[in-house]
Motif scaffolding. Structure first.
Motif, PDB file in Angstrom:
ATOM      1  N   HIS A 186       0.858  -1.179   0.000  1.00 52.57           N
ATOM      2  CA  HIS A 186       0.000   0.000   0.000  1.00 52.57           C
ATOM      3  C   HIS A 186       0.893   1.227   0.000  1.00 52.57           C
ATOM      4  O   HIS A 186       2.055   1.159   0.398  1.00 52.57           O
ATOM      5  N   ILE A 243       1.654   5.250   1.103  1.00 48.43           N
ATOM      6  CA  ILE A 243       1.415   6.111   2.258  1.00 48.43           C
ATOM      7  C   ILE A 243       1.848   7.519   1.903  1.00 48.43           C
ATOM      8  O   ILE A 243       2.973   7.731   1.444  1.00 48.43           O
ATOM      9  N   ALA A 302       4.755   0.163   1.575  1.00 49.84           N
ATOM     10  CA  ALA A 302       5.025  -0.878   2.561  1.00 49.84           C
ATOM     11  C   ALA A 302       4.175  -2.099   2.227  1.00 49.84           C
ATOM     12  O   ALA A 302       3.123  -1.987   1.603  1.00 49.84           O
ATOM     13  N   HIS A 310      -4.708   1.086   8.291  1.00 47.28           N
ATOM     14  CA  HIS A 310      -4.124   1.230   9.627  1.00 47.28           C
ATOM     15  C   HIS A 310      -3.410   2.580   9.739  1.00 47.28           C
ATOM     16  O   HIS A 310      -3.197   3.278   8.752  1.00 47.28           O
ATOM     17  N   HIS A 356      -0.350   5.152  10.391  1.00 44.44           N
ATOM     18  CA  HIS A 356       1.083   5.227  10.099  1.00 44.44           C
ATOM     19  C   HIS A 356       1.747   6.217  11.039  1.00 44.44           C
ATOM     20  O   HIS A 356       1.102   7.152  11.518  1.00 44.44           O
ATOM     21  N   CYS A 369       4.451   1.292   9.664  1.00 44.31           N
ATOM     22  CA  CYS A 369       3.063   0.846   9.644  1.00 44.31           C
ATOM     23  C   CYS A 369       2.701   0.387  11.042  1.00 44.31           C
ATOM     24  O   CYS A 369       3.369  -0.474  11.593  1.00 44.31           O
TER      25      CYS A 369
END
Ligand SMILES: [Zn+2]
Ligand SMILES: [Zn+2]
Length: 136
Positions: free
Chosen positions: A65, A67, A77, A91, A93, A104
Motif C-alpha cells: 500500500h 502512504i 510498505a 491502519h 502510520h 506501519c
C-alpha cells in the motif's frame, strides 16, 4: 525466502520475475515504509521506471500500500496477508520526526468516522508524528 515470495506473487497471479522478487524482498527486509528513491538506492544499476512499474503492479494487487505521510514523497510498505486494501484494512502510520522513517502500525485501525449524509468513505491517510522506538 525465494519460494515464499514466489508463492505470494503466484497467489495474486503475478509472474515472479527477478525484479519483482527483489522489490518484494527489499520491502520485506526493511520493515518500514520506503520511497521509490530509497528502494532505488538498494540496487546498483536499475531503471527507476522499472521499479515504479513493479510497485504499481504490487499496489494494484494489494501486495503493498502507498502512504502519503506529508513528507512529499510517497512511501510503500507491504500489506498484511489477506489484505484487500478495504477501509477495514487501513491502519495508522507513524512518521518519526527524528529519523524521518515511516512505520506501519498494522494493529492500529483507523477510527470509524461518522460522515455527514451524502459523503461516502473511500480511503484515508492517518499519520501520527512523533519519536519512534529507535530514536527514543
Ligand atoms: Zn526514528
Ligand atoms: Zn502501512
Amino acid at each position: 525466502m525465494k519460494n515464499e515470495i514466489d508463492n505470494k506473487l503466484k497467489k495474486k497471479k503475478i509472474k515472479p520475475t527477478a525484479m519483482r522478487q527483489l522489490v518484494y524482498e527489499i520491502l520485506h527486509n526493511q520493515q518500514k515504509a520506503m520511497s521509490l528513491y530509497e528502494i532505488e538506492q538498494q540496487f546498483d544499476n536499475v531503471d527507476r521506471s522499472t521499479i515504479f512499474r513493479t510497485l504499481k503492479i504490487f499496489q494494484y494487487n494489494c501486495i503493498i500500500h502507498s502512504i502519503d505521510d506529508g513528507t512529499g514523497s510517497v512511501k510503500y510498505a507491504l500489506c498484511k496477508d489477506g489484505c484487500a486494501c478495504n477501509p477495514a484494512d487501513l491502519h495508522v502510520h507513524f512518521l518519526c520526526n527524528k529519523c524521518g522513517q515511516t512505520h506501519c502500525l498494522k494493529d492500529l485501525q483507523i477510527p470509524k468516522m461518522d460522515l455527514p449524509n451524502g459523503f461516502s468513505f473511500k480511503s484515508a491517510n492517518f499519520v501520527i508524528k512523533g519519536t519512534c522506538f529507535n530514536c527514543k
